[in-house]
Design a protein around this motif. Sequence first.
Motif, PDB file in Angstrom:
ATOM      1  N   GLY A 194      10.991   4.208 -10.642  1.00 61.14           N
ATOM      2  CA  GLY A 194      10.407   2.880 -10.838  1.00 61.14           C
ATOM      3  C   GLY A 194       9.017   2.921 -11.430  1.00 61.14           C
ATOM      4  N   ILE A 195       8.661   4.050 -12.011  1.00 58.35           N
ATOM      5  CA  ILE A 195       7.355   4.196 -12.645  1.00 58.35           C
ATOM      6  C   ILE A 195       7.411   3.510 -14.008  1.00 58.35           C
ATOM      7  CG2 ILE A 195       5.578   5.806 -13.451  1.00 58.35           C
ATOM      8  CD1 ILE A 195       6.177   6.196 -10.464  1.00 58.35           C
ATOM      9  N   GLU A 196       6.548   2.533 -14.190  1.00 59.82           N
ATOM     10  CA  GLU A 196       6.440   1.828 -15.460  1.00 59.82           C
ATOM     11  C   GLU A 196       5.161   2.294 -16.158  1.00 59.82           C
ATOM     12  OE1 GLU A 196       8.692  -0.127 -16.716  1.00 59.82           O
ATOM     13  OE2 GLU A 196       9.967  -0.127 -14.924  1.00 59.82           O
ATOM     14  N   ASP A 198       3.146  11.345 -17.791  1.00 61.34           N
ATOM     15  CA  ASP A 198       3.565  10.951 -19.135  1.00 61.34           C
ATOM     16  C   ASP A 198       3.981   9.482 -19.163  1.00 61.34           C
ATOM     17  OD1 ASP A 198       3.076  13.475 -20.136  1.00 61.34           O
ATOM     18  OD2 ASP A 198       5.192  14.065 -20.206  1.00 61.34           O
ATOM     19  N   ARG A 199       4.590   9.025 -18.100  1.00 63.06           N
ATOM     20  CA  ARG A 199       5.121   7.658 -18.034  1.00 63.06           C
ATOM     21  C   ARG A 199       4.008   6.627 -17.804  1.00 63.06           C
ATOM     22  NH1 ARG A 199       9.102   4.361 -19.373  1.00 63.06           N
ATOM     23  NH2 ARG A 199       9.900   3.044 -17.708  1.00 63.06           N
ATOM     24  N   CYS A 200       3.040   6.934 -16.913  1.00 55.05           N
ATOM     25  CA  CYS A 200       2.046   5.913 -16.539  1.00 55.05           C
ATOM     26  C   CYS A 200       0.617   6.238 -16.967  1.00 55.05           C
ATOM     27  CB  CYS A 200       2.088   5.652 -15.037  1.00 55.05           C
ATOM     28  SG  CYS A 200       1.482   7.012 -14.025  1.00 55.05           S
ATOM     29  N   GLY A 201       0.388   7.454 -17.462  1.00 54.15           N
ATOM     30  CA  GLY A 201      -0.943   7.804 -17.961  1.00 54.15           C
ATOM     31  C   GLY A 201      -1.751   8.703 -17.051  1.00 54.15           C
ATOM     32  N   GLU A 202      -1.674   8.474 -15.732  1.00 56.10           N
ATOM     33  CA  GLU A 202      -2.418   9.309 -14.797  1.00 56.10           C
ATOM     34  C   GLU A 202      -1.929   9.054 -13.376  1.00 56.10           C
ATOM     35  OE1 GLU A 202      -6.569   8.385 -14.070  1.00 56.10           O
ATOM     36  OE2 GLU A 202      -6.213   6.268 -14.513  1.00 56.10           O
ATOM     37  N   ILE A 203      -2.247   9.982 -12.506  1.00 56.21           N
ATOM     38  CA  ILE A 203      -2.076   9.797 -11.072  1.00 56.21           C
ATOM     39  C   ILE A 203      -3.487   9.663 -10.524  1.00 56.21           C
ATOM     40  CG2 ILE A 203      -1.347  10.862  -8.907  1.00 56.21           C
ATOM     41  CD1 ILE A 203       0.889  12.280 -10.453  1.00 56.21           C
ATOM     42  N   VAL A 235       2.791   2.590  -6.693  1.00 55.73           N
ATOM     43  CA  VAL A 235       3.656   3.665  -6.207  1.00 55.73           C
ATOM     44  C   VAL A 235       2.805   4.740  -5.544  1.00 55.73           C
ATOM     45  CG1 VAL A 235       5.363   5.423  -6.846  1.00 55.73           C
ATOM     46  CG2 VAL A 235       5.284   3.267  -8.117  1.00 55.73           C
ATOM     47  N   VAL A 236       3.263   5.181  -4.376  1.00 56.12           N
ATOM     48  CA  VAL A 236       2.674   6.339  -3.714  1.00 56.12           C
ATOM     49  C   VAL A 236       3.722   7.441  -3.715  1.00 56.12           C
ATOM     50  CG1 VAL A 236       1.782   7.301  -1.554  1.00 56.12           C
ATOM     51  CG2 VAL A 236       1.202   4.944  -2.200  1.00 56.12           C
ATOM     52  N   LEU A 237       3.378   8.578  -4.275  1.00 55.79           N
ATOM     53  CA  LEU A 237       4.215   9.773  -4.163  1.00 55.79           C
ATOM     54  C   LEU A 237       3.704  10.534  -2.947  1.00 55.79           C
ATOM     55  CD1 LEU A 237       4.282  11.050  -7.867  1.00 55.79           C
ATOM     56  CD2 LEU A 237       5.937   9.562  -6.718  1.00 55.79           C
ATOM     57  N   LEU A 238       4.530  10.638  -1.928  1.00 57.94           N
ATOM     58  CA  LEU A 238       4.141  11.299  -0.690  1.00 57.94           C
ATOM     59  C   LEU A 238       4.952  12.577  -0.539  1.00 57.94           C
ATOM     60  CD1 LEU A 238       2.774  11.597   2.031  1.00 57.94           C
ATOM     61  CD2 LEU A 238       4.346   9.880   2.961  1.00 57.94           C
ATOM     62  N   TRP A 239       4.319  13.703  -0.839  1.00 56.34           N
ATOM     63  CA  TRP A 239       4.941  15.010  -0.683  1.00 56.34           C
ATOM     64  C   TRP A 239       4.818  15.383   0.792  1.00 56.34           C
ATOM     65  CZ3 TRP A 239       7.134  16.801  -5.115  1.00 56.34           C
ATOM     66  CH2 TRP A 239       6.638  16.318  -6.335  1.00 56.34           C
ATOM     67  N   ALA A 262       0.352  -2.075  -3.042  1.00 56.24           N
ATOM     68  CA  ALA A 262       0.562  -3.481  -3.370  1.00 56.24           C
ATOM     69  C   ALA A 262       1.700  -4.027  -2.507  1.00 56.24           C
ATOM     70  CB  ALA A 262       0.915  -3.623  -4.851  1.00 56.24           C
ATOM     71  N   ASP A 263       1.702  -5.330  -2.275  1.00 60.90           N
ATOM     72  CA  ASP A 263       2.743  -5.949  -1.453  1.00 60.90           C
ATOM     73  C   ASP A 263       4.145  -5.622  -1.964  1.00 60.90           C
ATOM     74  OD1 ASP A 263       0.908  -7.066   0.277  1.00 60.90           O
ATOM     75  OD2 ASP A 263       0.929  -9.034  -0.705  1.00 60.90           O
ATOM     76  N   THR A 264       4.295  -5.516  -3.267  1.00 60.48           N
ATOM     77  CA  THR A 264       5.613  -5.216  -3.845  1.00 60.48           C
ATOM     78  C   THR A 264       5.754  -3.744  -4.228  1.00 60.48           C
ATOM     79  OG1 THR A 264       4.813  -5.851  -6.025  1.00 60.48           O
ATOM     80  CG2 THR A 264       5.915  -7.570  -4.719  1.00 60.48           C
ATOM     81  N   GLY A 265       4.805  -2.928  -3.789  1.00 56.38           N
ATOM     82  CA  GLY A 265       4.820  -1.511  -4.130  1.00 56.38           C
ATOM     83  C   GLY A 265       5.830  -0.718  -3.320  1.00 56.38           C
ATOM     84  N   MET A 266       5.922   0.564  -3.634  1.00 52.94           N
ATOM     85  CA  MET A 266       6.853   1.440  -2.940  1.00 52.94           C
ATOM     86  C   MET A 266       6.246   2.806  -2.709  1.00 52.94           C
ATOM     87  SD  MET A 266       9.486   2.267  -6.036  1.00 52.94           S
ATOM     88  CE  MET A 266       8.930   1.123  -7.287  1.00 52.94           C
TER      89      MET A 266
END
Length: 144
Positions: free
Chosen positions: A19-21, A45-50, A61-65, A85-89
């Motif tokens: 779901g990365i835009e 590459d998809r969003c520019g940076e983390i 989006v939070v990537l939780l390793w 964000a309220d609609t985030g994941m």
Amino acid sequence: MSATAGQADGVTNVAERLGIEPSSIVTEIGYDEDVDEQLREAVIDRCGEIVDEDTDEVVDVVLLWWREDDGDLVETLMDARSPLADTGMIWLLTPKPGRDGHVEPSEISEAVRTVGFQQTSNINAARDWSGARLVTPKAGRGKR
């Protein structure tokens, strides 16, 4: 197409499946030397940076390793929820069965329920990592 190009496309497709835009603001928690760098590169590459996990920005989006010995999953999920964000994941990325640090699905389910998230899907995120998509239930959005 070479095998390498096909593998790269597969990783890029995973970033899209996460779901990365291009406009997404993404952060990560739990980065260590064992994370999948191809997946991280595809996300970048998809969003520019983390962005740094200490960001003041609201993130999409939070990537939780997460690994078995990383501590208290409930506490970490609460921390991960803070900039979301309220609609985030949150994508909870855990080592696959048989890999060092594998987390039992029952432990994940219990922590997810305790924090008040819903687990909506699972994916094969990378060679050694599975991903579980966690979201705030629609009824609970906007009440923070």
